[in-house]
Write an enzyme that holds these catalytic residues in place. Structure first.
Site, PDB file in Angstrom:
ATOM      1  N   ASP A 100      75.088  16.531 126.283  1.00 47.74           N
ATOM      2  CA  ASP A 100      76.292  15.922 126.859  1.00 47.74           C
ATOM      3  C   ASP A 100      76.141  14.423 127.026  1.00 47.74           C
ATOM      4  O   ASP A 100      75.042  13.878 127.012  1.00 47.74           O
ATOM      5  CB  ASP A 100      76.627  16.557 128.217  1.00 47.74           C
ATOM      6  CG  ASP A 100      75.548  16.320 129.270  1.00 47.74           C
ATOM      7  OD1 ASP A 100      74.355  16.404 128.927  1.00 47.74           O
ATOM      8  OD2 ASP A 100      75.899  16.044 130.429  1.00 47.74           O
ATOM      9  N   GLU A 194      73.525  17.776 131.502  1.00 42.09           N
ATOM     10  CA  GLU A 194      72.487  17.030 132.227  1.00 42.09           C
ATOM     11  C   GLU A 194      73.112  15.962 133.107  1.00 42.09           C
ATOM     12  O   GLU A 194      72.675  15.718 134.220  1.00 42.09           O
ATOM     13  CB  GLU A 194      71.516  16.382 131.238  1.00 42.09           C
ATOM     14  CG  GLU A 194      70.265  15.792 131.878  1.00 42.09           C
ATOM     15  CD  GLU A 194      70.382  14.321 132.276  1.00 42.09           C
ATOM     16  OE1 GLU A 194      69.444  13.799 132.867  1.00 42.09           O
ATOM     17  OE2 GLU A 194      71.428  13.684 132.003  1.00 42.09           O
TER      18      GLU A 194
HETATM   19 ZN   LIG Z   1      70.354  10.982 129.642  1.00 41.82          ZN
END
Ligand SMILES: [Zn+2]
Length: 444
Positions: A100, A194
């Site tokens: 992401d 993340e």
């Molecule tokens: Zn990162």
């Protein structure tokens, strides 16, 4: 001086290997960044957005194509695959990057632009009046002669963390194509979400099966990070006494005004904008309030657990002092742990960071050991039992429309992964280190 600068080589690669890997790194990177994989904070499923699945599926196909036949995308959006060891070793080393991109800058419609042989001046991007100025960006000033990649000025680039993804993919493809190169078993994981703090949440450690791992999610050339903040989130709820303003004399206690006083009473020098290096902070980031109730949310950060606790006490003392002026007001303080300084866990297994240091040196780079003023997937994975320091990627100015990456540094990171495989194959770095890692994991 001018003559010397003009005579500098235009392609400043750290090694022949890096130079060899560069075209593939660039080809992969410029393809991956075009897929919108921005994560979303309000997550109802994993991954939080569909674009991450699209990139995940693409990577599974590409991993299989280079010979990692067990590559799979699981139902939560995690990609995992194995490159078997050259010989029958038991050690498995993990390589991790996240799919992401940050929700903090526009992430749709990324169009990468390659600026060959950067001349050291300011770079004007075509849209958004975005300018990359070496006068205010010291890291950029050092990259004269590099090939830089930017977006168009109105989106992030997504080097965080597609640089890491492209570097791991390129290193794996190189190792798979050169079966004679020394390597342990390599396990790769590409994680979703993340950037919203969920990358480790549904990470299946058992299935991953590595003794230790490395995230490719750092920045400047040579960075090696085994220390992150320890992180708490605090919510202060203040209950006032709400009375119609026309009848309020001597009765109304405004929670809103009390909350504003709390914020104003917190020390000015304990903020993110006034601290650096190893100093922590208290950062109130949201205040919702009425006369009846106020809710103040803050993040508290420090590298040291005792100092972090001191920040909690300071926050509570400040609330109590302010509320002492309004005896009928009440408050609640709710503190939750977000992640812990990974150094706590990595200190027990010094081989893990040492191997990365040796690999960076083998690539001809002096390691830079800076603590991360934030967290990574590695913070929580290390806590969960998978020691995971963080390695540079060559991406810079993350989470902004000014984000850029150096091809020479990305290639150096890919080459560092190839060297890391070699370091973990050296005699003496095989059995003993792995056992120690395992023992530490079992006892944690
Ligand atoms: Zn990162």
């Amino acid at each position: 001086m001018r003559v010397i600068l003009a005579a500098m080589p235009s392609a400043r690669y750290t090694s022949l290997l890096a130079e060899e890997l560069a075209p593939e790194v660039l080809e992969r990177f410029t393809r991956y960044v075009r897929i919108d994989t921005q994560s979303r904070r309000e997550r109802t499923s994993s991954p939080s957005t569909r674009g991450q699945l699209e990139l995940g599926r693409m990577l599974v196909e590409e991993l299989r194509a280079v010979g990692l036949h067990d590559a799979e995308l699981d139902e939560n959006g995690y990609v995992m695959a194995t490159l078997p060891a050259r010989d029958a070793a038991t050690l498995a080393i993990g390589l991790i990057a996240h799919l992401d991109t940050s929700p903090d800058a526009p992430g749709h419609g990324v169009e990468p632009i390659v600026h060959r042989d950067y001349d050291g001046g300011a770079i004007e991007l075509p849209t958004g009046e975005t300018k990359l100025d070496p006068a205010t960006m010291p890291e950029l000033a050092e990259k004269r002669g590099h090939d830089l990649v930017t977006a168009r000025g109105d989106t992030l680039l997504g080097a965080d963390d597609k640089a890491g993804v492209a570097e791991i993919m390129t290193a794996l493809s190189h190792l798979a194509a050169h079966p004679g190169l020394p390597r342990p078993m390599l396990r790769v994981a590409f994680t979703p979400d993340e950037e919203i703090g969920e990358g480790a949440s549904l990470f299946d450690l058992e299935r991953f099966g590595a003794q230790c791992a490395y995230t490719l999610d750092g920045s400047d050339l040579g960075e090696l990070q085994d220390e992150t903040f320890s992180a708490l989130e605090a919510t202060v709820t203040i209950h006032g006494v709400d009375v119609h303003p026309g009848f309020a004399t001597g009765k109304l206690i405004s929670a809103l005004r009390l909350a504003a006083k709390v914020v104003a009473a917190l020390p000015d020098d304990l903020t993110p904008e006034r601290t650096s290096g190893r100093d922590g902070f208290i950062h109130p980031y949201e205040l919702t309030a009425t006369a009846a109730t106020a809710r103040l949310r803050a993040i508290l950060r420090d590298f040291d657990e005792e100092r972090l606790q001191a920040h909690v006490e300071l926050l509570e003392r400040t609330v109590r002092d302010v509320l002492a002026t309004a005896p009928r007001a009440r408050y609640e303080l709710d503190v939750t742990r977000q992640y812990r300084n990974m150094r706590t866990y990595l200190e027990a297994v010094p081989e893990v960071t040492a191997a990365a240091e040796a690999a960076i040196r083998a690539e001809g780079i002096e390691p830079i050991r800076t603590p991360i003023r934030g967290g990574t997937d590695g913070s929580r994975l290390s806590e969960m039992g998978l020691p995971t320091p963080n390695i540079f990627t060559g991406g810079h100015e993350y989470h902004s429309v000014r984000e850029w990456a150096s091809l020479q540094e990305m290639a150096a990171a890919a080459a560092t992964i190839v060297r890391l495989a070699e370091v973990w194959s050296q005699p003496g770095n095989d059995g003993a280190a792995a056992d120690e890692v395992r023992a530490a994991r079992a006892s944690s």
